[in-house]
Design a protein around this motif. Structure first.
Motif, PDB file in Angstrom:
ATOM      1  N   ARG A 395       0.900  -0.927   0.054  1.00 47.43           N
ATOM      2  CA  ARG A 395      -0.085   0.041   0.063  1.00 47.43           C
ATOM      3  C   ARG A 395       0.934   1.175   0.030  1.00 47.43           C
ATOM      4  O   ARG A 395       1.999   1.219   0.484  1.00 47.43           O
ATOM      5  CB  ARG A 395      -0.470  -0.094   1.277  1.00 47.43           C
ATOM      6  N   VAL A 396       0.156   2.122  -0.639  1.00 49.48           N
ATOM      7  CA  VAL A 396       1.166   3.170  -0.525  1.00 49.48           C
ATOM      8  C   VAL A 396       0.316   4.787  -1.041  1.00 49.48           C
ATOM      9  O   VAL A 396      -1.165   5.004  -0.394  1.00 49.48           O
ATOM     10  CB  VAL A 396       2.049   4.010  -2.089  1.00 49.48           C
ATOM     11  N   LEU A 397       0.275   5.987  -0.021  1.00 52.77           N
ATOM     12  CA  LEU A 397       0.205   6.843  -0.124  1.00 52.77           C
ATOM     13  C   LEU A 397       0.258   8.071  -1.340  1.00 52.77           C
ATOM     14  O   LEU A 397       0.864   7.819  -1.462  1.00 52.77           O
ATOM     15  CB  LEU A 397       0.172   7.740   1.256  1.00 52.77           C
ATOM     16  N   LEU A 410      -5.097  16.862  -8.274  1.00 51.62           N
ATOM     17  CA  LEU A 410      -5.277  17.770  -6.911  1.00 51.62           C
ATOM     18  C   LEU A 410      -6.797  16.960  -5.942  1.00 51.62           C
ATOM     19  O   LEU A 410      -6.608  16.512  -5.101  1.00 51.62           O
ATOM     20  CB  LEU A 410      -6.800  19.028  -6.884  1.00 51.62           C
ATOM     21  N   PHE A 411      -7.284  16.100  -6.937  1.00 54.85           N
ATOM     22  CA  PHE A 411      -8.096  14.636  -6.704  1.00 54.85           C
ATOM     23  C   PHE A 411      -7.405  13.620  -6.061  1.00 54.85           C
ATOM     24  O   PHE A 411      -7.852  13.447  -4.539  1.00 54.85           O
ATOM     25  CB  PHE A 411      -9.077  14.281  -7.112  1.00 54.85           C
ATOM     26  N   LEU A 412      -6.483  13.371  -6.284  1.00 58.12           N
ATOM     27  CA  LEU A 412      -5.393  12.073  -5.417  1.00 58.12           C
ATOM     28  C   LEU A 412      -4.490  12.251  -4.609  1.00 58.12           C
ATOM     29  O   LEU A 412      -3.774  11.176  -3.808  1.00 58.12           O
ATOM     30  CB  LEU A 412      -4.941  11.942  -7.085  1.00 58.12           C
ATOM     31  N   ASP A 413      -4.059  13.252  -4.594  1.00 60.07           N
ATOM     32  CA  ASP A 413      -2.983  14.065  -3.072  1.00 60.07           C
ATOM     33  C   ASP A 413      -3.731  13.354  -2.474  1.00 60.07           C
ATOM     34  O   ASP A 413      -4.854  13.913  -1.736  1.00 60.07           O
ATOM     35  CB  ASP A 413      -2.894  14.686  -3.694  1.00 60.07           C
ATOM     36  N   GLY A 414      -2.919  12.539  -1.074  1.00 58.07           N
ATOM     37  CA  GLY A 414      -3.194  12.283   0.039  1.00 58.07           C
ATOM     38  C   GLY A 414      -3.822  11.293  -0.033  1.00 58.07           C
ATOM     39  O   GLY A 414      -4.392  10.783   0.934  1.00 58.07           O
ATOM     40  N   ARG A 415      -4.225  10.550  -1.063  1.00 56.16           N
ATOM     41  CA  ARG A 415      -5.088   9.179  -0.512  1.00 56.16           C
ATOM     42  C   ARG A 415      -4.360   7.920  -1.102  1.00 56.16           C
ATOM     43  O   ARG A 415      -2.854   7.667  -1.844  1.00 56.16           O
ATOM     44  CB  ARG A 415      -6.495   9.055  -2.467  1.00 56.16           C
ATOM     45  N   SER A 416      -5.439   6.746  -0.254  1.00 52.60           N
ATOM     46  CA  SER A 416      -3.898   5.210  -0.318  1.00 52.60           C
ATOM     47  C   SER A 416      -5.006   4.552  -1.352  1.00 52.60           C
ATOM     48  O   SER A 416      -5.508   4.934  -1.730  1.00 52.60           O
ATOM     49  CB  SER A 416      -4.269   4.784   1.003  1.00 52.60           C
ATOM     50  N   ALA A 417      -3.198   3.979  -2.632  1.00 55.67           N
ATOM     51  CA  ALA A 417      -3.471   2.844  -3.232  1.00 55.67           C
ATOM     52  C   ALA A 417      -3.462   1.450  -2.927  1.00 55.67           C
ATOM     53  O   ALA A 417      -1.946   1.421  -1.807  1.00 55.67           O
ATOM     54  CB  ALA A 417      -3.387   3.649  -4.123  1.00 55.67           C
ATOM     55  N   LEU A 418      -3.400   0.601  -3.734  1.00 55.68           N
ATOM     56  CA  LEU A 418      -2.321  -0.266  -3.311  1.00 55.68           C
ATOM     57  C   LEU A 418      -1.921  -0.700  -4.891  1.00 55.68           C
ATOM     58  O   LEU A 418      -2.057  -0.560  -6.304  1.00 55.68           O
ATOM     59  CB  LEU A 418      -3.669  -1.916  -3.573  1.00 55.68           C
ATOM     60  N   VAL A 419      -0.651  -1.427  -4.136  1.00 49.64           N
ATOM     61  CA  VAL A 419       0.512  -1.535  -5.905  1.00 49.64           C
ATOM     62  C   VAL A 419       0.151  -2.567  -6.719  1.00 49.64           C
ATOM     63  O   VAL A 419       0.021  -4.376  -5.946  1.00 49.64           O
ATOM     64  CB  VAL A 419       1.784  -1.507  -5.031  1.00 49.64           C
ATOM     65  N   GLU A 420      -0.363  -2.415  -7.738  1.00 50.45           N
ATOM     66  CA  GLU A 420      -0.354  -3.933  -8.345  1.00 50.45           C
ATOM     67  C   GLU A 420       0.957  -4.166  -9.059  1.00 50.45           C
ATOM     68  O   GLU A 420       1.177  -5.397 -10.123  1.00 50.45           O
ATOM     69  CB  GLU A 420      -1.223  -3.187  -9.960  1.00 50.45           C
ATOM     70  N   ALA A 421       1.907  -3.519  -9.330  1.00 46.23           N
ATOM     71  CA  ALA A 421       2.796  -3.881  -9.945  1.00 46.23           C
ATOM     72  C   ALA A 421       3.651  -3.063  -9.804  1.00 46.23           C
ATOM     73  O   ALA A 421       3.561  -2.033 -10.046  1.00 46.23           O
ATOM     74  CB  ALA A 421       2.585  -4.273 -11.087  1.00 46.23           C
ATOM     75  N   VAL A 422       4.524  -2.983 -10.576  1.00 47.66           N
ATOM     76  CA  VAL A 422       6.000  -2.149 -10.785  1.00 47.66           C
ATOM     77  C   VAL A 422       6.957  -2.876 -11.630  1.00 47.66           C
ATOM     78  O   VAL A 422       7.625  -3.835 -12.072  1.00 47.66           O
ATOM     79  CB  VAL A 422       7.284  -2.620  -9.487  1.00 47.66           C
ATOM     80  N   ASP A 457       9.064   9.033  -6.545  1.00 48.57           N
ATOM     81  CA  ASP A 457       8.796  10.179  -5.543  1.00 48.57           C
ATOM     82  C   ASP A 457       7.504  10.900  -5.778  1.00 48.57           C
ATOM     83  O   ASP A 457       7.388  12.022  -4.701  1.00 48.57           O
ATOM     84  CB  ASP A 457      10.244  11.597  -5.363  1.00 48.57           C
ATOM     85  N   GLU A 458       6.256  10.174  -5.844  1.00 51.77           N
ATOM     86  CA  GLU A 458       5.289  10.158  -5.495  1.00 51.77           C
ATOM     87  C   GLU A 458       4.230   9.923  -5.078  1.00 51.77           C
ATOM     88  O   GLU A 458       3.444   9.482  -4.939  1.00 51.77           O
ATOM     89  CB  GLU A 458       4.257  10.527  -7.514  1.00 51.77           C
ATOM     90  N   VAL A 459       4.787   8.949  -4.018  1.00 54.48           N
ATOM     91  CA  VAL A 459       4.806   8.456  -3.086  1.00 54.48           C
ATOM     92  C   VAL A 459       5.302   8.272  -2.379  1.00 54.48           C
ATOM     93  O   VAL A 459       6.596   7.743  -1.531  1.00 54.48           O
ATOM     94  CB  VAL A 459       4.463   6.815  -4.147  1.00 54.48           C
ATOM     95  N   GLU A 460       4.175   7.365  -1.234  1.00 52.98           N
ATOM     96  CA  GLU A 460       5.001   7.075   0.062  1.00 52.98           C
ATOM     97  C   GLU A 460       4.903   5.637   0.518  1.00 52.98           C
ATOM     98  O   GLU A 460       3.496   5.229   0.842  1.00 52.98           O
ATOM     99  CB  GLU A 460       4.178   8.139   1.908  1.00 52.98           C
ATOM    100  N   ALA A 461       5.759   4.962   0.771  1.00 52.30           N
ATOM    101  CA  ALA A 461       5.332   3.459   1.711  1.00 52.30           C
ATOM    102  C   ALA A 461       4.461   3.483   2.575  1.00 52.30           C
ATOM    103  O   ALA A 461       4.077   4.611   4.145  1.00 52.30           O
ATOM    104  CB  ALA A 461       5.885   2.946   1.705  1.00 52.30           C
ATOM    105  N   LEU A 462       3.192   2.843   3.400  1.00 52.08           N
ATOM    106  CA  LEU A 462       2.598   2.325   3.931  1.00 52.08           C
ATOM    107  C   LEU A 462       2.638   1.284   4.795  1.00 52.08           C
ATOM    108  O   LEU A 462       2.675   0.214   4.009  1.00 52.08           O
ATOM    109  CB  LEU A 462       0.643   2.883   3.842  1.00 52.08           C
TER     110      LEU A 462
END
Length: 465
Positions: A395-397, A410-422, A457-462
Motif C-alpha cells: 500500500r502507498v500514499l 488535486l483529487f488524488l493527493d493524500g489518498r491511499s492506493a494498492l500497488v499492482e505492479a512495479v 517520488d510521488e508516493v509514500e510507503a505504508l
C-alpha cells in the motif's frame, strides 16, 4: 455575383478537399452528449468565427482572415476560390394554443424527440474563378450578401395533430472577398497569393450585448479552398530550401494554408482556422461525422449508444445532425465498431533480421520482449521508497503534487492506493502501477490492466494493514 459554377474538373478536385474541409466546418458543431441542455453546448462556434466589425472592436474577436501562400502559375493559369462558412440560424419553438394562435414555449415533446430552442448551422459558399494574370496589382474584390429570411415548420404528433411550430430566423450577413497576387523577385517564377475574407455586416452591438447576439451576423467556421488550374502551390509547412525565405515572409492571420487532396498533388490548398498538416485526411475507419473532436470515434460511439432513451429523444430534437449521430450509434454493426478500436499507420520495424510481410518489414523477434526478459518481473519486482520496499500487494500514499503533471493531482493527493505492479521501462525509469483503495471499479480496472501510474517520488510507503 457571389456564386459561379466551377468546371467539372475543378468541382471534382474541390470535392476531394471538401471531405476534410467538412470536418473543419463542423468542428465542435454539437458536442457529446448532443443535447442543447448540455453545459458544453451552451458556448458554441469556437473556430474561424468572423464577427461583425462592431463586435470585433468590443470583444477583441476577429472580423477577417488573411491567407498568403506561394504558387507557381503557368501561362494562362486560372485560380478557383471557394469560401465556406456556417450561418447561425436561430430556431425557436412555439406551441399551438386552443384559440389557434402560437406562443413561445420552452419545449415541444413528441414520442421520438424533444424540440427546444437551438442555433442551427446553415452552410454558405462564396465562389470565384479568375485568371491569375488578372490578380496582379490590385487584384479583384468580390462583395457578397446573404439576406435575412424567416421560415416556419409545423410540428405534428404521430396522429397528425399540429402541436406547434418551429420558427427559423436568419439575419443579413455581408462580407468581402479580396484576392491578389504579386510576382516575387528571383530566378524562380513564383507569386505570392493573398486572400482576405472579411465580415462587413453593419450590425451594431448595443449596451451589454453578448456574443450570443453577435453570432447570427457572423461567418462561423470560415475557411477557404483554393485550386490552381495550370500551376502548383508550394507547401507552407515544408517548402523547398530555395523558397523558405519567401514562405517566412508570408502573413497568415487567423488561418493557415496547407496542401490538400491526395499526397503527391499540389493543385489544391485548404486555408483552415484549425492547424493541419499537408494533405490531411479523414481516417478510413471513421463511420461518419461525430462533430466532437475532443473525443475519439470509439468512445463517442460507445457513450452515445449508452445514452438513456430520454437523453436520445432530447438529442434528436436538438439538431438534425445530432439525430443522425444517435441513429449512427444505434445502428452501427459490430464489425464497424471493432474497426474503431485502433489502427497503426506508417510504422515499420527497423531492427533485427527483417523478413517481408506485405509492405511491412517484421523482425524475427521483437527488439525487446518483456515476456522473454527474465531480468524483469512486474509482479515481484520492487523499488525502494525512503528505504522501504514497495512491491505488488503493498500500500502507498499518493503525493503527486510533487510533480504537478496532471490536473487529477488535486483529487488524488493524500489518498491511499494498492500497488499492482512495479514496472521498468527501457530507458531505466521505474513506474508504480496502482488502483485506488476506495475505487468500487478496482476489480474491473485490474482485470483490464487499466492502472494509474506514478513515479517513486510521488508516493509514500505504508505499512500493510
Amino acid at each position: 455575383m457571389t456564386t459561379v459554377a466551377f468546371t467539372p474538373g475543378t468541382e471534382a478536385r474541390f470535392a476531394v478537399a471538401r471531405h476534410v474541409a467538412d470536418a473543419v466546418l463542423f468542428e465542435g458543431y454539437v458536442l457529446y452528449p448532443y443535447r442543447a441542455s448540455a453545459a458544453k453546448n451552451r458556448l458554441r462556434w469556437q473556430f474561424g468565427v468572423l464577427v461583425p466589425p462592431s463586435w470585433s472592436a468590443a470583444a477583441e474577436e476577429h472580423d477577417f482572415q488573411l491567407t498568403e501562400c506561394l504558387m507557381e502559375p503557368r501561362t494562362g493559369a486560372e485560380l478557383a476560390v471557394e469560401v465556406r462558412f456556417l450561418r447561425a440560424q436561430r430556431r425557436t419553438v412555439e406551441e399551438l394554443r386552443e384559440d389557434g394562435t402560437y406562443a413561445p414555449t420552452g419545449e415541444l415533446r413528441l414520442a421520438d424527440r424533444v424540440l427546444v430552442a437551438w442555433d442551427e448551422g446553415v452552410e454558405e459558399r462564396v465562389t470565384l474563378v479568375v485568371p491569375v494574370a488578372e490578380l496582379r496589382g490590385d487584384g479583384t474584390v468580390l462583395p457578397f450578401t446573404r439576406p435575412a429570411a424567416e421560415e416556419t415548420e409545423e410540428v405534428a404528433d404521430a396522429q397528425g395533430r399540429v402541436l406547434g411550430r418551429l420558427v427559423r430566423r436568419r439575419e443579413e450577413i455581408r462580407g468581402t472577398l479580396r484576392v491578389s497576387a504579386a510576382e516575387l523577385d528571383g530566378p524562380y517564377r513564383v507569386e505570392r497569393l493573398s486572400v482576405t475574407v472579411e465580415n462587413t455586416s453593419d450590425w451594431t452591438a448595443e449596451g451589454d450585448t453578448d456574443r450570443h447576439a453577435a453570432l447570427p451576423y457572423s461567418l462561423v467556421a470560415a475557411h477557404t479552398l483554393l485550386r490552381i488550374d495550370g500551376g502548383s502551390f508550394l507547401s507552407m509547412t515544408d517548402p523547398p530550401e530555395w523558397a523558405k525565405g519567401a514562405v517566412a515572409a508570408c502573413r497568415n492571420l487567423h488561418t493557415w494554408p496547407v496542401l490538400a487532396g491526395e499526397p503527391g498533388r499540389d493543385d489544391l490548398m485548404l486555408s483552415s482556422p484549425i492547424i493541419l498538416e499537408d494533405h490531411p485526411a479523414i481516417a478510413p475507419e471513421s463511420p461518419g461525422a461525430l462533430y466532437d473532436a475532443t473525443e475519439i470515434d470509439e468512445i463517442l460511439a460507445l457513450r452515445t449508444a449508452a445514452l438513456t432513451d430520454e437523453e436520445k429523444r432530447e438529442a434528436r430534437g436538438t439538431d438534425a445532425r445530432a439525430a443522425a449521430v444517435i441513429e449512427l450509434a444505434d445502428t452501427m454493426p459490430p464489425e464497424v465498431l471493432e474497426r474503431l478500436h485502433g489502427a497503426v499507420r506508417s510504422l515499420q520495424s527497423v531492427t533485427g533480421p527483417p523478413k517481408p510481410a506485405g509492405n511491412i518489414l517484421e523482425p524475427e523477434t521483437p527488439w525487446w520482449d518483456p515476456g522473454g526478459d527474465t531480468a524483469v518481473d512486474p509482479g515481484s519486482d520492487h523499488v525502494l521508497v525512503d528505504g522501504r520496499a514497495v512491491r505488488a500487494g503493498g500500500r502507498v500514499l499518493l503525493r503527486p503534487r510533487l510533480r504537478r503533471t496532471d490536473a487529477q493531482d488535486l483529487f488524488l493527493d493524500g489518498r491511499s492506493a494498492l500497488v499492482e505492479a512495479v514496472l521498468h521501462d527501457v530507458d531505466g525509469g521505474v513506474h508504480i502501477a496502482v488502483t485506488m483503495e476506495d475505487d468500487p471499479g478496482a476489480d474491473i480496472r485490474r482485470e483490464q490492466g487499466r492502472f494509474l501510474y506514478f513515479k517513486p517520488d510521488e508516493v509514500e510507503a505504508l505499512e500493510d494493514m
